[in-house]
Design an enzyme around this catalytic site. Structure first.
Site, PDB file in Angstrom:
ATOM      1  N   LYS A  49       0.853  -1.191   0.000  1.00 58.01           N
ATOM      2  CA  LYS A  49       0.000   0.000   0.000  1.00 58.01           C
ATOM      3  C   LYS A  49       0.887   1.238   0.000  1.00 58.01           C
ATOM      4  CE  LYS A  49      -1.862   2.893   2.745  1.00 58.01           C
ATOM      5  NZ  LYS A  49      -1.769   4.073   1.855  1.00 58.01           N
ATOM      6  N   GLY A  74       6.874   4.998   8.287  1.00 59.07           N
ATOM      7  CA  GLY A  74       6.009   6.175   8.370  1.00 59.07           C
ATOM      8  C   GLY A  74       6.160   6.830   9.727  1.00 59.07           C
ATOM      9  N   SER A  75       5.104   7.513  10.146  1.00 56.44           N
ATOM     10  CA  SER A  75       5.189   8.275  11.387  1.00 56.44           C
ATOM     11  C   SER A  75       5.128   7.358  12.605  1.00 56.44           C
ATOM     12  CB  SER A  75       4.044   9.282  11.445  1.00 56.44           C
ATOM     13  OG  SER A  75       2.809   8.589  11.436  1.00 56.44           O
ATOM     14  N   THR A  76       5.693   7.831  13.700  1.00 48.70           N
ATOM     15  CA  THR A  76       5.656   7.071  14.955  1.00 48.70           C
ATOM     16  C   THR A  76       4.214   6.880  15.408  1.00 48.70           C
ATOM     17  OG1 THR A  76       7.864   7.788  15.573  1.00 48.70           O
ATOM     18  CG2 THR A  76       6.429   7.128  17.371  1.00 48.70           C
ATOM     19  N   GLU A  77       3.415   7.913  15.209  1.00 51.64           N
ATOM     20  CA  GLU A  77       2.003   7.848  15.629  1.00 51.64           C
ATOM     21  C   GLU A  77       1.277   6.685  14.928  1.00 51.64           C
ATOM     22  OE1 GLU A  77       0.245  11.433  14.329  1.00 51.64           O
ATOM     23  OE2 GLU A  77      -1.757  10.913  15.067  1.00 51.64           O
ATOM     24  N   GLY A 131       2.721   4.204  13.314  1.00 55.49           N
ATOM     25  CA  GLY A 131       3.446   2.974  13.633  1.00 55.49           C
ATOM     26  C   GLY A 131       2.902   2.322  14.897  1.00 55.49           C
ATOM     27  N   GLU A 168       9.701   1.255  10.792  1.00 54.24           N
ATOM     28  CA  GLU A 168      10.761   2.265  10.654  1.00 54.24           C
ATOM     29  C   GLU A 168      10.057   3.610  10.748  1.00 54.24           C
ATOM     30  OE1 GLU A 168      12.671   5.151   9.291  1.00 54.24           O
ATOM     31  OE2 GLU A 168      12.757   4.117   7.349  1.00 54.24           O
ATOM     32  N   CYS A 185      13.357  10.725   7.109  1.00 52.85           N
ATOM     33  CA  CYS A 185      13.190  10.328   8.522  1.00 52.85           C
ATOM     34  C   CYS A 185      14.472  10.512   9.306  1.00 52.85           C
ATOM     35  CB  CYS A 185      12.625   8.919   8.632  1.00 52.85           C
ATOM     36  SG  CYS A 185      13.438   7.773   7.529  1.00 52.85           S
ATOM     37  N   GLU A 218       9.287  16.009  15.543  1.00 47.74           N
ATOM     38  CA  GLU A 218       9.718  15.854  14.156  1.00 47.74           C
ATOM     39  C   GLU A 218       8.911  16.806  13.274  1.00 47.74           C
ATOM     40  OE1 GLU A 218       8.792  12.129  12.108  1.00 47.74           O
ATOM     41  OE2 GLU A 218      10.781  12.216  11.180  1.00 47.74           O
TER      42      GLU A 218
HETATM   43  P1  ADP Z   1       3.464  10.532   7.083  1.00 51.30           P
HETATM   44  O1  ADP Z   1       3.352  11.204   8.428  1.00 51.30           O
HETATM   45  O2  ADP Z   1       4.844  10.379   6.578  1.00 51.30           O
HETATM   46  O3  ADP Z   1       2.430  10.967   6.094  1.00 51.30           O
HETATM   47  P2  ADP Z   1       1.965   8.288   7.886  1.00 51.30           P
HETATM   48  O4  ADP Z   1       2.494   7.511   9.018  1.00 51.30           O
HETATM   49  O5  ADP Z   1       0.762   9.135   8.100  1.00 51.30           O
HETATM   50  O6  ADP Z   1       3.198   9.047   7.336  1.00 51.30           O
HETATM   51  O7  ADP Z   1       1.663   7.348   6.647  1.00 51.30           O
HETATM   52  C1  ADP Z   1       2.539   6.361   6.187  1.00 51.30           C
HETATM   53  C2  ADP Z   1       1.721   5.290   5.512  1.00 51.30           C
HETATM   54  O8  ADP Z   1       0.836   4.722   6.465  1.00 51.30           O
HETATM   55  C3  ADP Z   1       0.837   5.784   4.379  1.00 51.30           C
HETATM   56  O9  ADP Z   1       0.820   4.803   3.362  1.00 51.30           O
HETATM   57  C4  ADP Z   1      -0.519   5.918   5.042  1.00 51.30           C
HETATM   58  O10 ADP Z   1      -1.603   5.840   4.146  1.00 51.30           O
HETATM   59  C5  ADP Z   1      -0.496   4.733   5.970  1.00 51.30           C
HETATM   60  N1  ADP Z   1      -1.427   4.817   7.111  1.00 51.30           N
HETATM   61  C6  ADP Z   1      -1.867   5.919   7.750  1.00 51.30           C
HETATM   62  N2  ADP Z   1      -2.718   5.587   8.740  1.00 51.30           N
HETATM   63  C7  ADP Z   1      -2.818   4.231   8.746  1.00 51.30           C
HETATM   64  C8  ADP Z   1      -3.523   3.272   9.537  1.00 51.30           C
HETATM   65  N3  ADP Z   1      -4.306   3.634  10.541  1.00 51.30           N
HETATM   66  N4  ADP Z   1      -3.360   1.961   9.252  1.00 51.30           N
HETATM   67  C9  ADP Z   1      -2.548   1.568   8.246  1.00 51.30           C
HETATM   68  N5  ADP Z   1      -1.871   2.417   7.467  1.00 51.30           N
HETATM   69  C10 ADP Z   1      -1.989   3.731   7.698  1.00 51.30           C
END
Ligand code: ADP
Length: 502
Positions: free
Chosen positions: A200, A253-256, A258, A275, A309, A406
């Site tokens: 995805k 992606g983001s820690t939140e 993750g 990561e 990152c 961040e």
């Molecule tokens: P950024 O802050 O870099 O935009 P995110 O952590 O929001 O990164 O997103 C990274 C990836 O995780 C994207 O592909 C996003 O669509 C996906 N994503 C965001 N929320 C969720 C979730 N609740 N479950 C699974 N994937 C998610």
């Protein structure tokens, strides 16, 4: 900027791909319209114009993709292939990616905003090399044999050995900052290990994942080995990571997010590696050349517009050199030319989205309101496209939000320090621990500092160096597990212990 305006700058493959306008999901080797019936637009962040529409996969689409990956593993030819056959397919994919690197870089540039030249030199080069590196591992996965010592069967004749087996169906959820490269960090070890994958991509940058799907078709991967579901996080990502037939999630992606994904995985005991974010320190010691350190520090934060990152977003300079180095970094920031990614003169492009631009500008305002001094930049650049000025903030304190959180944009905070112990403590005073760089030629000081730093990667006189063979990942809230290197492969394998009583 319409496609017809930029066509002359693009390869034929990129033009043809972008010319489609609408893209479906890639499931079981077929292009399929979303059952959800929904589509989302992807924008060119330099112009704010819509480039294409992609499918927004819902739970039923995700289910179809996971089932395809599951049956490709359990019933299709993939599960029966020899390692050398997987290796050959991967090498073919790497060749196709290399042959189409320019087209991939162009599409990445238009979708993400980054420079096409940089995308080719960094993202695509590392992606191609990484597929080749991981292809080599396919034939080197091995278990071990043991002289048994079962305490209650010491008299038995026993053959004991371990087998490494693919973990199963992998869900790869990736961000928008290095869309294709990070997708490959997941796909490479998954394919080498013999897993199947549902990818995805981020909703902001879905296009190169779809081009990659075309290349896997051309390379001859059996249907269902690689699937792509486009869509947003809650609508597509969430049902994917919590699908009971997914055996492993690999997320960047983001820690939140993750943390959300980690929680969702535990429900099914799905394996996961994460990561996540960073707030990496750049530490300048007093022996080094100030101009070299300043150029390095500027590059550490402004590369990829700070959307990295492991970006060097906190600069610590020994007190007696602080003014000189920070003034030089601010000069570098002021001299950067902003422009769209296909413009060879542009050194920095737009941020990926309006949301990201607002977030970064919001942080600059927070910094100002908490007393930061703006030495360069300080807000949006221009009125069209999501451009933010490269920004340097000084007079910040360790508790300020711009120092702790961040920002993920071209914003550097700079602070002076007195001695090595003090700077080590400050560098570690962060929930994150992804990277750190040290700028010095004093070997003993450097070697004293390296073990003190809580960071997954430490660079000396360089920053953000990535190598297919070197593990990359975080300490603390920067993640769990490693991408790249042999360590990454292990996360896509299970270990089975076998005892045969002969
Ligand atoms: P950024 O802050 O870099 O935009 P995110 O952590 O929001 O990164 O997103 C990274 C990836 O995780 C994207 O592909 C996003 O669509 C996906 N994503 C965001 N929320 C969720 C979730 N609740 N479950 C699974 N994937 C998610």
């Amino acid at each position: 900027m319409n496609l017809s305006d930029i066509k002359h700058l693009l390869t034929e493959r990129a033009t043809t791909f972008l010319g489609r306008g609408t893209h479906d999901l890639f499931i079981n080797g077929q292009w399929v319209a979303p059952q959800s019936g929904r589509r989302i637009a992807t924008l060119n962040p330099a112009t704010e114009a819509t480039i294409s529409e992609v499918a927004s996969a819902g739970p039923a689409d995700v289910d179809q993709a996971v089932l395809a990956a599951h049956s490709a593993l359990r019933e299709g030819p993939w599960g029966r292939m020899r390692p050398v056959e997987r290796e050959r397919l991967m090498l073919r994919l790497a060749d196709l990616m290399e042959a189409n690197a320019q087209a991939l870089a162009e599409v990445e540039s238009i979708d993400n905003g980054k420079s096409a030249a940089m995308a080719r030199a960094v993202d695509m080069a590392l992606a191609v090399d990484f597929v080749r590196y991981m292809a080599g591992w396919a034939t080197k996965i091995e278990g071990s044999t043991h002289e048994h010592s079962v305490p209650f069967a010491l008299q038995a004749q026993m053959v004991a050995y371990t087998r490494r087996e693919p973990v199963g169906v992998v869900a790869a959820v990736v961000p928008w900052n290095f869309p294709l490269m990070v997708a490959i960090w997941k796909l490479g070890p998954a394919l080498a290990a013999g897993c199947t994958v549902v990818l995805k991509p981020a909703e902001q940058t879905p296009l190169t994942a779809l081009m990659l799907a075309e290349l896997t078709q051309e390379a001859g991967f059996p249907p269902g080995v690689f699937n792509v579901v486009t869509g947003d996080g809650p609508g597509t990502g969430a049902p994917l990571v919590s699908h009971p037939l997914v055996n492993k999630v690999s997320f960047t992606g983001s820690t939140e997010v993750g943390k959300l994904i980690g929680h969702a995985c535990v429900d099914h005991m799905t394996r996961f590696t994460l990561e996540l974010g960073g707030k990496s320190p750049v530490i300048v010691l007093d022996d080094c050349d100030p101009a070299t350190a300043a150029a390095g520090a500027a590059n550490a934060i402004f590369f990829n517009h700070g959307q990295v990152c492991c970006a060097g977003s906190r600069l610590y300079v020994q007190k007696k050199m602080f003014d000189r180095v920070v003034a030089d970094v601010a000069d570098h920031a002021r001299q950067l030319t902003l422009g769209h990614g296909l413009d060879p003169a542009a050194q920095m492009g737009p941020l990926v989205s309006q949301e990201q631009m607002d977030r970064v500008c919001g942080y600059i305002d927070i910094g100002r309101s908490q007393g930061a001094e703006v030495l360069a930049g300080g807000g949006r650049a221009g009125e069209r496209g999501y451009f933010v000025q490269p920004t340097v903030l000084a007079s910040v304190r360790p508790e300020h939000r711009v120092v702790r959180e961040e920002i993920f944009g071209p914003v550097l905070v700079a602070m002076p320090y007195d001695d090595l112990d003090e700077v080590a403590a400050w560098a570690n005073d962060s929930p994150f621990g992804l990277g750190a760089s040290i700028w010095s030629n004093n070997l003993s000081q450097v070697h004293r500092l390296i073990p003190k730093l809580q960071a997954g990667s430490v660079w000396v006189n360089c920053h953000s160096m990535l190598d297919p063979g070197m593990p990359f990942g975080g300490y603390k809230q920067s993640g769990i597990g490693r991408d790249m290197g042999r360590a990454a492969l292990d996360a896509y394998l299970e270990t089975k212990s076998v005892f045969i009583n002969v």
